[in-house]
Design an enzyme around this catalytic site. Structure first.
Site, PDB file in Angstrom:
ATOM      1  N   SER A 116      55.588  43.717  67.692  1.00  0.00           N
ATOM      2  CA  SER A 116      55.435  44.159  66.581  1.00  0.00           C
ATOM      3  C   SER A 116      56.226  45.605  66.361  1.00  0.00           C
ATOM      4  O   SER A 116      56.679  46.304  67.485  1.00  0.00           O
ATOM      5  CB  SER A 116      54.011  44.716  66.241  1.00  0.00           C
ATOM      6  OG  SER A 116      53.080  43.823  66.166  1.00  0.00           O
TER       7      SER A 116
HETATM    8  N1  SAH Z   1      50.250  42.374  69.661  1.00  0.00           N
HETATM    9  C1  SAH Z   1      51.476  41.559  69.903  1.00  0.00           C
HETATM   10  C2  SAH Z   1      52.274  41.224  68.388  1.00  0.00           C
HETATM   11  C3  SAH Z   1      52.080  39.610  68.748  1.00  0.00           C
HETATM   12  S1  SAH Z   1      52.703  38.638  67.324  1.00  0.00           S
HETATM   13  C4  SAH Z   1      52.571  42.683  70.512  1.00  0.00           C
HETATM   14  O1  SAH Z   1      52.036  43.940  70.739  1.00  0.00           O
HETATM   15  O2  SAH Z   1      53.463  42.249  71.202  1.00  0.00           O
HETATM   16  C5  SAH Z   1      51.165  37.678  67.031  1.00  0.00           C
HETATM   17  C6  SAH Z   1      50.700  36.938  68.354  1.00  0.00           C
HETATM   18  O3  SAH Z   1      49.656  36.167  67.730  1.00  0.00           O
HETATM   19  C7  SAH Z   1      51.814  35.786  68.532  1.00  0.00           C
HETATM   20  O4  SAH Z   1      51.943  35.971  70.250  1.00  0.00           O
HETATM   21  C8  SAH Z   1      51.006  34.572  68.353  1.00  0.00           C
HETATM   22  O5  SAH Z   1      51.255  33.468  69.456  1.00  0.00           O
HETATM   23  C9  SAH Z   1      49.477  35.003  68.609  1.00  0.00           C
HETATM   24  N2  SAH Z   1      48.405  34.136  67.870  1.00  0.00           N
HETATM   25  C10 SAH Z   1      48.552  33.477  66.389  1.00  0.00           C
HETATM   26  N3  SAH Z   1      47.463  33.214  66.172  1.00  0.00           N
HETATM   27  C11 SAH Z   1      46.561  33.198  67.128  1.00  0.00           C
HETATM   28  C12 SAH Z   1      45.315  32.703  67.513  1.00  0.00           C
HETATM   29  N4  SAH Z   1      44.589  32.034  66.538  1.00  0.00           N
HETATM   30  N5  SAH Z   1      44.830  33.368  68.433  1.00  0.00           N
HETATM   31  C13 SAH Z   1      45.276  33.950  69.647  1.00  0.00           C
HETATM   32  N6  SAH Z   1      46.531  34.529  69.280  1.00  0.00           N
HETATM   33  C14 SAH Z   1      47.299  34.088  67.980  1.00  0.00           C
END
Ligand code: SAH
Length: 213
Positions: free
Chosen positions: A64
């Site tokens: 993000s």
């Molecule tokens: N917080 C992260 C941003 C990640 S983007 C950071 O600081 O880098 C969102 C993430 O959510 C992705 O890695 C994706 O695989 C995950 N995601 C999507 N749906 C999900 C679910 N149902 N349960 C757990 N993770 C999920």
């Protein structure tokens, strides 16, 4: 895993940039100034680590934008020793920011590759975080209830099971909506167990998907 003077200098500039964009919680800004974001980036983008932008990571996901991480964290109002559940570990950057604020962090990721990579990195950086490979729609019923829940993927609806795992007085932050853009939504669980909902502007996240990969 070097964190040089140059990196620290770039982080100070980044902090001033997001302060200028409206982040005012000094504890959040301090956490951003401490987490070495360049170590969370894919190798091809390391040189851009201190730009206020989202970048691609493995498994077609993104790390993000620092402003967005700071904005969600500010809405949570995290205090030391609070139990925080994060859905969407991704690179692990947001989890590290929460840990820097003194929270006890529980984070769930549905992509095995990211679950493994983020765990290795955060352990190497000495962050004490609890990692789970699974579906964030289910939350972590055996570890709850939580003071705060942060969803870092675009959710089409607020998952009921997560609301159940929020403490009374707790706060849940979720980007709510479809694929184009989402409304940053804060849910506060009131003493009478009702929910107060407020909206905090438009953001763009990768989608929250059910199940595991
Ligand atoms: N917080 C992260 C941003 C990640 S983007 C950071 O600081 O880098 C969102 C993430 O959510 C992705 O890695 C994706 O695989 C995950 N995601 C999507 N749906 C999900 C679910 N149902 N349960 C757990 N993770 C999920």
């Amino acid at each position: 895993m070097e964190d040089s003077f140059q990196h620290k200098g770039l982080r100070r500039k980044l902090v001033e940039e997001i302060r200028h964009k409206g982040i005012h919680d000094e504890k959040v800004l301090e956490a951003i100034s401490k987490v070495p974001r360049h170590l969370f980036m894919d190798s091809s983008f390391i040189k851009f680590a201190y730009r206020d932008q989202a970048f691609p990571i493995r498994a077609g996901q993104t790390i993000s934008q620092p402003y967005t991480v700071a904005f969600q964290t500010q809405l949570l109002e995290v205090k030391p020793m609070h139990k925080v559940l994060e859905v969407g570990t991704g690179s692990g950057y947001q989890a590290a920011v929460l840990a820097e604020m003194g929270a006890k962090v529980y984070t769930i990721e549905r992509q095995k590759e990211l679950y493994l990579l983020s765990q290795t990195l955060l352990n190497a950086l000495n962050y004490r975080i609890h990692f789970f490979y699974g579906d964030g729609y289910q939350g972590l019923p055996t570890y709850g209830p939580f003071d705060h829940i942060i969803i870092t993927a675009a959710a089409p609806v607020i998952p009921d099971k997560l609301l159940d795992q929020l403490k009374t007085g707790g706060r849940l932050v979720v980007p709510l909506g479809g694929s184009n853009s989402q409304v940053m939504t804060l849910i506060e669980k009131q003493e009478d167990k009702s929910y107060k909902k407020t909206e905090h502007g438009l953001f763009v996240f990768v989608p929250m998907l059910g199940g595991k990969e």
